[in-house]
Motif scaffolding. Structure first.
Motif, short mmCIF file in Angstrom:
data_model
loop_
_atom_site.label_atom_id
_atom_site.label_comp_id
_atom_site.label_asym_id
_atom_site.label_seq_id
_atom_site.Cartn_x
_atom_site.Cartn_y
_atom_site.Cartn_z
N TYR A 275 -12.12 68.13 100.90
CA TYR A 275 -12.72 67.11 100.01
C TYR A 275 -12.24 67.21 98.69
O TYR A 275 -12.52 68.33 98.11
CB TYR A 275 -14.21 67.28 100.22
CG TYR A 275 -15.02 66.10 100.15
CD1 TYR A 275 -14.73 65.38 98.86
CD2 TYR A 275 -15.81 65.46 100.93
CE1 TYR A 275 -15.57 64.03 98.43
CE2 TYR A 275 -16.62 64.35 100.81
CZ TYR A 275 -16.40 63.64 99.65
OH TYR A 275 -17.04 62.38 99.35
N PHE B 147 -13.24 65.90 95.40
CA PHE B 147 -14.18 65.06 94.62
C PHE B 147 -14.00 64.17 93.53
O PHE B 147 -13.10 64.80 92.74
CB PHE B 147 -15.52 66.25 94.25
CG PHE B 147 -16.20 66.62 95.39
CD1 PHE B 147 -17.17 66.22 95.95
CD2 PHE B 147 -15.78 67.78 96.03
CE1 PHE B 147 -18.06 66.64 97.16
CE2 PHE B 147 -16.46 68.47 97.09
CZ PHE B 147 -17.41 67.88 97.82
N ASN C 293 -15.08 63.91 90.46
CA ASN C 293 -14.91 64.70 89.14
C ASN C 293 -14.39 66.24 89.63
O ASN C 293 -14.42 67.22 88.70
CB ASN C 293 -16.16 64.77 88.35
CG ASN C 293 -17.28 65.19 89.45
OD1 ASN C 293 -16.98 65.80 90.21
ND2 ASN C 293 -18.44 65.17 88.77
N ALA D 49 -14.94 68.95 90.69
CA ALA D 49 -16.12 69.90 91.30
C ALA D 49 -15.55 71.35 91.30
O ALA D 49 -15.70 71.85 92.32
CB ALA D 49 -16.85 69.51 92.63
N LEU D 50 -14.48 71.65 90.19
CA LEU D 50 -14.06 73.13 90.08
C LEU D 50 -15.17 73.70 89.87
O LEU D 50 -15.94 73.46 88.96
CB LEU D 50 -13.07 73.01 89.27
CG LEU D 50 -11.62 72.19 89.58
CD1 LEU D 50 -10.42 72.31 88.45
CD2 LEU D 50 -10.90 72.69 90.91
N PHE D 51 -15.19 75.17 90.18
CA PHE D 51 -15.97 76.22 89.77
C PHE D 51 -15.79 76.53 88.67
O PHE D 51 -14.80 77.40 88.19
CB PHE D 51 -16.04 77.31 90.68
CG PHE D 51 -16.32 76.73 92.25
CD1 PHE D 51 -17.66 75.96 92.38
CD2 PHE D 51 -15.64 77.16 93.22
CE1 PHE D 51 -17.82 75.44 93.90
CE2 PHE D 51 -15.84 76.54 94.58
CZ PHE D 51 -16.82 75.79 94.85
N PRO D 52 -16.74 76.46 87.60
CA PRO D 52 -16.39 76.71 86.08
C PRO D 52 -16.34 78.20 85.97
O PRO D 52 -15.63 78.56 84.91
CB PRO D 52 -17.49 76.15 85.32
CG PRO D 52 -18.61 75.81 86.29
CD PRO D 52 -17.92 75.69 87.57
N ARG E 1 -12.03 74.88 82.42
CA ARG E 1 -12.12 74.11 81.12
C ARG E 1 -10.94 74.37 80.19
O ARG E 1 -10.98 73.56 79.35
CB ARG E 1 -13.46 74.59 80.36
CG ARG E 1 -13.30 76.15 79.92
CD ARG E 1 -14.54 76.62 78.73
NE ARG E 1 -14.07 77.86 78.45
CZ ARG E 1 -13.59 78.22 77.31
NH1 ARG E 1 -12.94 77.48 76.65
NH2 ARG E 1 -13.28 79.33 77.09
N ARG F 236 -6.93 73.48 96.09
CA ARG F 236 -8.01 74.13 96.74
C ARG F 236 -8.77 73.40 98.12
O ARG F 236 -8.69 74.06 98.98
CB ARG F 236 -9.38 73.83 95.61
CG ARG F 236 -10.49 74.86 95.88
CD ARG F 236 -11.52 74.84 95.05
NE ARG F 236 -12.18 73.30 95.09
CZ ARG F 236 -13.21 73.19 94.24
NH1 ARG F 236 -13.85 73.99 93.68
NH2 ARG F 236 -13.80 71.69 94.29
#
Lengths: 354, 227
Positions: free
Chosen positions: A80, A82, A84, A86-89, A131, A145
């Motif tokens: 999936y 997403f 935006n 949805a990467l893990f910050p 970021r 990913r």
């Protein structure tokens, strides 16, 4: 390789009811915001449970309301992307990409990670945090990913909505390449017509939670089967229509009679023509040629859009014909005296049933 | 001057915070991303209750549960684990009073996390349990830390429920707030003053730590610092 979905979900104020099959190619879900595109994807991914229906992926039943089967997301083998990303910050690029691989042997993990970094051109970025990445890099990380666990279906939710124009076309090429290599079906959400046309093989047109039309993209764009499909494929000129003879139709909203290519649909509802299919001619004896005047002119960088009023027609301004032409044609046309002659070539007109 | 109340206070507050931590974050996890409903409102009310009730009421309820006439109290006493008038009792009293703070701050922190992060983890094969540890908790960690510090401060100041359940046994259950009360009652105003100053020092240290952490938290929200 195939995905079959027949799902129904009722929410207060919204009802989703879609049914489709996707083969090993890219199926585009095209529709306005709130038409149910994302909800369809979330149902397939197991993030929303439909009220009724069935979802089958390569022979595996993911969901069957009647039999009470509802596989959790983690067992569905879906990738999936997403909207935006949805990467893990709190995780680095490397950790983000490897997130879905932890049940594999270490060696296999490293192999897949290396392959993904290579394919997505991310080699220098493994230690960075989301970021610290540009929008385009974030998108590539998110795509990597989603792909590394080797999902059986890839769900892409407007992958380009967060990016600006220049970057878009560059990344689009890369995405097309990636999708070509991917063996599985891809569902691709977008509300951008041209993007849908470039990337997808087949299209599903959604409106208010229902499928308005579906099929191969070229056919849908050439002959939209109904007015919703015509609108969703970007047709600006639509008029209610009444049959006069077997090959003549009265366009009620435009205020003219038009010759069309037979046969007429059994329940003729509307007639339409795309704005760039209107042509300006000098010979008034040609079929479907009408004297007209421009009411409004909108200039874009390379094209000009005209709103036209046919002489003698008393149509509502909302139903005025729109024509789009190249700048150089416009330069010639604008010097000509009124009335201009606009032609709605029979082969370019399409008719929709109810 | 006997220094034991300081150590007992710190030990009790630390143990109570630890005891409230897991139930607190689990309760928060349970309610953070569930849709609103009657069950949710009821559970939330129940979890918040110790914050709304006077500590003496909590203390009395705990006495009913853990006292010799209470079922649980009798069982525990039979096992050689009496609660009333013991350090365990002081920890339990402080933990119960502290729990709502832990739960509320953790829930607030969890609710700040974009649910799509959790969905992303789900599609990549994570169970609810594993995404809780791998995604939700790390992303809400600054908020959770604030909750831990607040809980610790509250446990340190706990008086009413502790006195009712654990009593005032010097060297065993006498914490600083209780020591202050009994010093004043016994006419030892100078001792009370010393304890008061120590309490103020500890509270100041707590506030400073909290501010330090909330500063980090803003940093976290704006731009996450990897390590």
């Amino acid at each position: 390789m195939a995905l079959y979905a027949d799902i129904e979900k009722n929410l207060p104020g919204f009802k989703l009811k879609v049914s489709f099959t996707a083969a090993e190619n890219t199926l585009g879900l095209l529709g306005a915001s709130g038409s149910g595109k994302t909800m369809t994807l979330r149902c397939i991914a197991g993030l929303i449970t439909p009220d009724r229906g069935k979802i089958v992926l390569n022979g595996r039943v993911l969901f069957d309301a009647e039999k009470g089967i509802n596989l959790p997301s983690r067992k569905r083998k879906v990738g999936y992307l997403f909207q935006n990303y949805a990467l893990f910050p709190h995780l680095s690029v490397q950790q983000n990409i490897s997130f879905g691989l932890r049940n594999l042997p270490k060696q296999e993990q490293n192999k897949r990670l290396a392959a993904a970094l290579e394919m997505m051109n991310l080699n220098g970025l493994v230690k960075r945090y989301p970021r610290e990445l540009s929008g385009g890099q974030q998108q590539r990380v998110a795509l990597a990913r989603a792909l590394v666990p080797e999902p059986e279906v890839l769900l892409l939710d407007e992958p380009f909505s967060a990016l600006d124009g220049n970057l878009r076309s560059q990344l689009e090429e890369q995405l097309l390449e990636t999708l070509e290599k991917y063996r599985g079906c891809t569902l691709y959400i977008t509300h951008n017509l041209e993007e849908a046309y470039r990337i997808c093989t087949e299209l599903l047109l959604l409106e208010e939670g229902r499928i308005a039309a579906s099929g191969r993209k070229a056919e849908l764009f050439e002959r939209p089967p109904n007015s919703v499909a015509a609108r969703l494929t970007g047709c600006k000129n639509l008029s209610r229509a009444r049959a006069i003879t077997t090959d003549t139709v009265e366009a009620l909203d435009w205020g003219c009679r038009l010759q069309v290519a037979p046969p007429l649909p059994t329940k003729l509802a509307q007639i339409g023509i795309r704005e760039h299919h209107l042509s300006f001619v000098t010979d008034k004896t040609l079929t479907n040629t009408f004297p007209c005047r421009p009411k409004n002119v909108t200039e874009s960088p390379h094209t000009v859009t005209l709103t036209l009023r046919l002489d003698g027609a008393h149509n509502h301004p909302a139903h005025a014909l729109q024509a789009q032409l190249d700048k150089d044609l416009w330069e010639t046309l604008r010097k000509q005296p009124y009335p201009w002659l606009v032609r709605l070539e029979p082969a370019k007109l399409f008719l929709t049933g109810e | 001057m006997e220094l034991s109340p300081l150590f007992i206070s710190l030990q009790t507050a630390a143990a109570a915070t630890a005891a409230a931590f897991f139930p607190g974050i689990l309760a928060a996890r349970w309610l953070a991303h569930t849709p609103p409903g009657k069950g949710k409102a009821l559970a939330d009310g129940l979890f918040i209750m110790p914050l709304l009730l006077p500590p003496t009421v909590i203390g009395f309820l705990l006495l009913l549960i853990f006292g010799n006439r209470g079922l649980l109290g009798r069982i525990l006493t039979d096992w050689g684990l009496p609660v009333v008038f013991t350090w365990t009792g002081a920890v339990i009293a402080a933990a119960v009073v502290t729990f709502p703070l832990m739960y509320r701050t953790a829930r607030g922190a969890f609710e700040q996390v974009d649910p799509e992060m959790l969905d992303a983890a789900r599609t990549m094969g994570d169970t609810e349990w594993s995404l809780f540890w791998r995604v939700l908790l790390p992303l809400s960690w600054p908020g959770i830390t604030a909750g831990i510090i607040l809980s610790f401060a509250r446990a340190l100041g706990e008086f009413g429920a502790t006195l009712m359940l654990a009593g005032n046994i010097p060297g065993k259950t006498q914490t600083m707030p209780i020591a202050i009360y009994f010093a004043v009652e016994g006419g030892k105003r100078d001792v009370a003053l010393v304890w008061t100053l120590i309490m103020i020092a500890v509270a100041t240290a707590t506030v400073l730590t909290l501010n330090y952490w909330s500063g980090r938290r803003q940093n976290f929200a704006g731009q996450y610092k990897g390590k």
